[in-house]
Design a protein around this motif. Structure first.
Motif, mmCIF file in Angstrom:
data_model
loop_
_atom_site.group_PDB
_atom_site.id
_atom_site.type_symbol
_atom_site.label_atom_id
_atom_site.label_comp_id
_atom_site.label_asym_id
_atom_site.label_seq_id
_atom_site.Cartn_x
_atom_site.Cartn_y
_atom_site.Cartn_z
ATOM 1 N N LYS A 159 0.857 -1.188 0.000
ATOM 2 C CA LYS A 159 0.000 0.000 0.000
ATOM 3 C C LYS A 159 0.891 1.234 0.000
ATOM 4 C CE LYS A 159 -3.585 2.591 2.443
ATOM 5 N NZ LYS A 159 -4.482 2.669 3.637
ATOM 6 N N VAL A 160 0.723 2.064 -1.016
ATOM 7 C CA VAL A 160 1.491 3.305 -1.159
ATOM 8 C C VAL A 160 0.528 4.474 -1.056
ATOM 9 C CG1 VAL A 160 3.003 4.659 -2.657
ATOM 10 C CG2 VAL A 160 3.158 2.147 -2.672
ATOM 11 N N VAL A 161 0.811 5.414 -0.170
ATOM 12 C CA VAL A 161 -0.017 6.601 -0.014
ATOM 13 C C VAL A 161 0.764 7.810 -0.508
ATOM 14 C CG1 VAL A 161 -1.250 8.105 1.588
ATOM 15 C CG2 VAL A 161 -1.253 5.633 1.950
ATOM 16 N N LEU A 162 0.208 8.506 -1.468
ATOM 17 C CA LEU A 162 0.778 9.754 -1.982
ATOM 18 C C LEU A 162 -0.054 10.889 -1.407
ATOM 19 C CD1 LEU A 162 2.628 11.369 -3.811
ATOM 20 C CD2 LEU A 162 1.162 10.782 -5.746
ATOM 21 N N TYR A 163 0.559 11.675 -0.536
ATOM 22 C CA TYR A 163 -0.166 12.672 0.252
ATOM 23 C C TYR A 163 0.409 14.062 0.019
ATOM 24 C CZ TYR A 163 -1.104 15.419 4.484
ATOM 25 O OH TYR A 163 -1.442 16.418 5.352
ATOM 26 N N GLY A 164 -0.478 15.057 -0.132
ATOM 27 C CA GLY A 164 0.043 16.409 -0.281
ATOM 28 C C GLY A 164 -1.029 17.424 -0.633
ATOM 29 N N SER A 165 -0.594 18.501 -1.209
ATOM 30 C CA SER A 165 -1.461 19.640 -1.499
ATOM 31 C C SER A 165 -2.083 19.503 -2.884
ATOM 32 C CB SER A 165 -0.657 20.930 -1.360
ATOM 33 O OG SER A 165 0.488 20.898 -2.197
ATOM 34 N N SER A 166 -2.398 20.623 -3.511
ATOM 35 C CA SER A 166 -3.134 20.595 -4.780
ATOM 36 C C SER A 166 -2.371 19.887 -5.898
ATOM 37 C CB SER A 166 -3.482 22.023 -5.215
ATOM 38 O OG SER A 166 -2.315 22.828 -5.281
ATOM 39 N N TYR A 167 -1.054 19.821 -5.813
ATOM 40 C CA TYR A 167 -0.302 19.088 -6.843
ATOM 41 C C TYR A 167 -0.701 17.621 -6.839
ATOM 42 C CZ TYR A 167 2.978 22.774 -8.253
ATOM 43 O OH TYR A 167 3.538 23.912 -8.783
ATOM 44 N N VAL A 168 -0.893 17.072 -5.651
ATOM 45 C CA VAL A 168 -1.305 15.667 -5.549
ATOM 46 C C VAL A 168 -2.763 15.511 -5.957
ATOM 47 C CG1 VAL A 168 -1.604 13.723 -3.971
ATOM 48 C CG2 VAL A 168 0.389 15.221 -3.751
ATOM 49 N N LYS A 169 -3.602 16.450 -5.548
ATOM 50 C CA LYS A 169 -5.015 16.406 -5.930
ATOM 51 C C LYS A 169 -5.169 16.439 -7.446
ATOM 52 C CE LYS A 169 -9.342 19.002 -5.327
ATOM 53 N NZ LYS A 169 -9.954 20.196 -4.669
ATOM 54 N N ARG A 170 -4.445 17.323 -8.094
ATOM 55 C CA ARG A 170 -4.535 17.443 -9.549
ATOM 56 C C ARG A 170 -3.893 16.253 -10.254
ATOM 57 N NH1 ARG A 170 -5.147 23.017 -11.660
ATOM 58 N NH2 ARG A 170 -6.034 24.287 -9.982
ATOM 59 N N LEU A 171 -2.854 15.686 -9.655
ATOM 60 C CA LEU A 171 -2.244 14.503 -10.241
ATOM 61 C C LEU A 171 -3.229 13.339 -10.209
ATOM 62 C CD1 LEU A 171 0.294 13.176 -11.445
ATOM 63 C CD2 LEU A 171 0.938 12.540 -9.103
ATOM 64 N N ARG A 172 -3.964 13.196 -9.097
ATOM 65 C CA ARG A 172 -4.974 12.142 -9.013
ATOM 66 C C ARG A 172 -6.019 12.316 -10.106
ATOM 67 N NH1 ARG A 172 -7.867 13.443 -4.553
ATOM 68 N NH2 ARG A 172 -9.525 14.243 -5.871
ATOM 69 N N GLN A 173 -6.488 13.552 -10.321
ATOM 70 C CA GLN A 173 -7.471 13.811 -11.365
ATOM 71 C C GLN A 173 -6.902 13.497 -12.744
ATOM 72 O OE1 GLN A 173 -8.207 17.909 -10.402
ATOM 73 N NE2 GLN A 173 -9.784 17.442 -8.891
ATOM 74 N N PHE A 174 -5.635 13.806 -12.939
ATOM 75 C CA PHE A 174 -4.951 13.508 -14.195
ATOM 76 C C PHE A 174 -4.943 12.001 -14.442
ATOM 77 C CE2 PHE A 174 -0.792 12.493 -16.247
ATOM 78 C CZ PHE A 174 -1.037 13.067 -17.487
ATOM 79 N N MET A 175 -4.615 11.233 -13.411
ATOM 80 C CA MET A 175 -4.559 9.778 -13.562
ATOM 81 C C MET A 175 -5.943 9.183 -13.810
ATOM 82 S SD MET A 175 -1.695 8.373 -10.874
ATOM 83 C CE MET A 175 -2.475 9.037 -9.404
ATOM 84 N N GLU A 176 -6.953 9.758 -13.192
ATOM 85 C CA GLU A 176 -8.313 9.234 -13.352
ATOM 86 C C GLU A 176 -8.810 9.374 -14.779
ATOM 87 O OE1 GLU A 176 -10.467 11.435 -10.460
ATOM 88 O OE2 GLU A 176 -9.979 10.079 -8.796
ATOM 89 N N HIS A 177 -8.275 10.328 -15.529
ATOM 90 C CA HIS A 177 -8.708 10.547 -16.904
ATOM 91 C C HIS A 177 -7.765 9.911 -17.932
ATOM 92 C CE1 HIS A 177 -11.037 13.708 -14.815
ATOM 93 N NE2 HIS A 177 -11.912 13.483 -15.764
ATOM 94 N N LYS A 178 -6.734 9.225 -17.443
ATOM 95 C CA LYS A 178 -5.782 8.573 -18.332
ATOM 96 C C LYS A 178 -5.663 7.109 -17.912
ATOM 97 C CE LYS A 178 -4.438 12.524 -20.290
ATOM 98 N NZ LYS A 178 -4.584 12.850 -21.712
ATOM 99 N N GLU A 179 -6.301 6.235 -18.662
ATOM 100 C CA GLU A 179 -6.367 4.829 -18.265
ATOM 101 C C GLU A 179 -4.994 4.219 -18.052
ATOM 102 O OE1 GLU A 179 -8.189 0.609 -19.950
ATOM 103 O OE2 GLU A 179 -8.700 2.502 -20.918
ATOM 104 N N ASN A 180 -4.035 4.534 -18.895
ATOM 105 C CA ASN A 180 -2.712 3.936 -18.791
ATOM 106 C C ASN A 180 -1.937 4.426 -17.575
ATOM 107 O OD1 ASN A 180 -3.160 2.507 -21.139
ATOM 108 N ND2 ASN A 180 -2.141 4.012 -22.449
ATOM 109 N N TYR A 181 -2.386 5.535 -16.959
ATOM 110 C CA TYR A 181 -1.654 6.122 -15.841
ATOM 111 C C TYR A 181 -2.265 5.779 -14.491
ATOM 112 C CZ TYR A 181 0.399 8.905 -19.592
ATOM 113 O OH TYR A 181 1.032 9.313 -20.738
ATOM 114 N N ALA A 182 -3.321 4.980 -14.462
ATOM 115 C CA ALA A 182 -3.900 4.557 -13.184
ATOM 116 C C ALA A 182 -2.832 3.856 -12.352
ATOM 117 C CB ALA A 182 -5.076 3.621 -13.431
ATOM 118 N N ASN A 183 -2.868 4.082 -11.050
ATOM 119 C CA ASN A 183 -1.901 3.457 -10.136
ATOM 120 C C ASN A 183 -0.471 3.874 -10.479
ATOM 121 O OD1 ASN A 183 -1.998 1.641 -7.816
ATOM 122 N ND2 ASN A 183 -0.738 0.258 -9.033
ATOM 123 N N LEU A 184 -0.312 5.101 -10.977
ATOM 124 C CA LEU A 184 0.988 5.632 -11.421
ATOM 125 C C LEU A 184 1.589 4.799 -12.554
ATOM 126 C CD1 LEU A 184 2.812 6.683 -8.106
ATOM 127 C CD2 LEU A 184 1.780 8.187 -9.810
ATOM 128 N N GLY A 185 0.753 4.013 -13.215
ATOM 129 C CA GLY A 185 1.250 3.165 -14.292
ATOM 130 C C GLY A 185 2.001 1.947 -13.798
#
Length: 211
Positions: A12-38
């Motif tokens: 289990k890996v937790v990536l925690y932080g401010s808006s950079y992490v929030k926006r990165l999560r949204q980025f991954m949610e819209h890119k199938e190949n990038y789910a789970n950091l790829g």
């Protein structure tokens, strides 16, 4: 003892932080190949927990105590926080670096992950206060120097394409990373950070069972 029959569970890996992490999560949610950091879900499961405007010091949204669910049973915790603190002209790099290290130690004490990884803070194209990017650099230098004294707290330097504040990695606000370039580079760098620490964890297990 031999490794035969030993099954390595997904970490289990937790990536925690401010808006950079929030926006990165949204980025991954819209890119199938990038789910789970790829990364292969058989090796790790990545959970992103980001909150816009998050501070490392005295922020009520820190998931500690009764609100600790994001960190429970985490094997690796990556924190990307501190930039918003430096936007306050009264917060010095030394103070912010100390707060980040204190928070990393608190995470180790409370949740017992194998590693806490401190993500290098990033500059901004539009600086929110005087000498902001200089303060970012100084904070990173302090963090890097102090992390060598720890076994389970590591400092992660991002790829050079994220460090130099050029226009093409930023969104229209000049603060957050663009999806086209910036978030892609951040994802690749954090993926490397997680992958390296997953491998270190597995090496420890192998050494344990081979001794």
């Amino acid at each position: 003892m031999a490794m035969e029959g030993v099954s390595l569970r997904p970490l289990k890996v937790v990536l925690y932080g401010s808006s950079y992490v929030k926006r990165l999560r949204q980025f991954m949610e819209h890119k199938e190949n990038y789910a789970n950091l790829g990364l292969d879900a058989r090796s790790c499961h990545v959970v992103c927990w980001g909150n816009g405007g998050l501070l490392v010091s005295h922020d009520p949204f820190h998931p500690l105590g009764h609100n600790s669910y994001p960190f429970r049973n985490a094997d690796i915790i990556v924190i990307h926080v501190g930039s918003n603190d430096l936007s306050n002209g009264l917060r010095t790099p030394a103070r912010v670096a100390s707060d980040i290290l204190d928070y990393a130690q608190r995470l180790l004490e409370d949740f017992h992950p194998q590693f806490v990884v401190i993500s290098q803070l990033l500059p901004r194209y539009i600086e929110p206060c005087h000498n902001f990017n200089s303060k970012i650099r100084e904070t990173n230098l302090i963090l890097s120097a102090h992390c060598v004294n720890f076994t389970n707290i590591n400092f992660w330097r991002h790829r050079s394409g994220l460090w130099n504040p050029v226009v093409h990695i930023y969104g229209d606000d000049g603060i957050h990373l663009s999806d086209k370039t910036g978030n892609f580079l951040l994802l690749k760098s954090l993926r490397d950070a997680v992958l390296r620490h997953v491998r270190w964890f597995h090496q420890r297990v192998c050494l344990l069972y081979s001794s």
